[in-house]
Write an enzyme that holds these catalytic residues in place. Structure first.
Site, PDB file in Angstrom:
ATOM      1  N   SER A  39     -28.716  40.022  41.342  1.00 36.06           N
ATOM      2  CA  SER A  39     -29.983  40.086  41.764  1.00 36.06           C
ATOM      3  C   SER A  39     -30.928  39.239  40.929  1.00 36.06           C
ATOM      4  CB  SER A  39     -30.267  41.626  42.255  1.00 36.06           C
ATOM      5  OG  SER A  39     -31.543  41.777  43.171  1.00 36.06           O
ATOM      6  N   ASP A 156     -26.550  40.635  48.151  1.00 33.67           N
ATOM      7  CA  ASP A 156     -26.955  41.098  46.513  1.00 33.67           C
ATOM      8  C   ASP A 156     -25.469  41.849  46.254  1.00 33.67           C
ATOM      9  OD1 ASP A 156     -27.842  42.631  44.478  1.00 33.67           O
ATOM     10  OD2 ASP A 156     -29.780  42.569  45.496  1.00 33.67           O
TER      11      ASP A 156
END
Length: 265
Positions: A39, A156
């Site tokens: 992320s 993600d």
């Protein structure tokens, strides 16, 4: 000298603390050999691995108009399409003379963690195009549209692995540093749809973190738990928290590096 591996976790805006940590490492000349990031940790780690300095990246974030990062993407399975971020990464790399964007050519080894929603498996980008890797690892489900790549629908990496310590090459004897920017469970009710999604996402990954952290030689915990994940007004505060946390740990880190050198010699 024993090589150093750095794991940078996800935490949305709290992930800007990674920039502060990297600023301290440069200040103290701590060499990083490998970075694994998820992320925001993947985004900052990837740009650093490509040769963008923390100060340069901080200046870029400060100057870029934030509206250019957010393109509407509802038709593409997310509130934000993500093309604006893709374009900004491309512009930043070109602006600073990074003519190769292939991860395998970077001065620092790099791994970006994402998840394939079709197979339900983790996907690691350790070669190929950086822009695609960063779009995938930052595609927070429901907010940013997934990335379609080689028949995979990528989001993600924090969905399965929010602090990728295991992905560092511990078998090669690296000294492992982990930067944990996830907050402890917040008992206040989520205020909006995005916070509901992020709270759910955080709970999914919380149980894995303690076992992962035991693999790290040094853990740096910037004090950013009080900052909401998507409060982008606090990005500078997060950088400062990263600097403060890294400075608190720097002597311990240097001692471990010295012990490693004596062991190797």
């Amino acid at each position: 000298m024993r090589k150093i591996g750095l794991a940078l976790g996800g935490g949305a805006v709290r992930g800007f603390a990674h920039l502060g940590v990297l600023k301290v490492f440069e200040r103290h000349r701590i060499p990083i050999d490998t970075i694994a990031g998820t992320s925001m940790g993947g985004a900052i780690g990837g740009l650093y691995a490509a040769g963008i300095s923390p100060d340069t990246l901080e200046h870029f974030i400060q100057k870029i108009p934030k509206y250019r990062l957010f393109d509407v993407g509802v038709r593409h399975r997310g509130l934000i399409g993500g093309n604006g971020i893709h374009m900004m990464v491309h512009h930043l790399l070109k602006q600073h003379g990074k003519h190769t964007m292939m991860i395998e050519d970077f001065p620092v080894r790099f791994k970006a963690i994402s998840v394939d929603l079709i197979e339900g498996k983790q996907v690691i980008f350790d070669k190929g195009d950086l822009e695609t890797a960063l779009r995938a690892t930052t595609a927070f489900p429901g907010v940013f549209a997934p990335v379609m790549h080689n028949g995979k629908m990528l989001v993600d990496g924090g969905v399965l692995n929010n602090l990728p310590i295991e992905e560092l090459d511990q078998e090669n004897g690296q000294l492992i540093i982990a930067v944990d920017v996830a907050r402890e469970h917040n008992k206040k009710p989520p205020r909006n749809m995005v916070e509901v999604m992020y709270r759910s996402y955080s709970l999914m990954t919380a149980k894995r973190k303690p076992s992962s952290l035991r693999r790290a030689d040094v853990v740096i915990r910037p004090e950013v738990g009080h900052i909401s994940a998507f409060d982008f007004r606090k990005w500078e505060e997060c950088i400062e928290a990263g600097e403060e946390a890294a400075e608190r740990m720097i002597e311990e880190l240097k001692q471990k590096m010295m012990c490693s050198e004596r062991t190797v010699s």
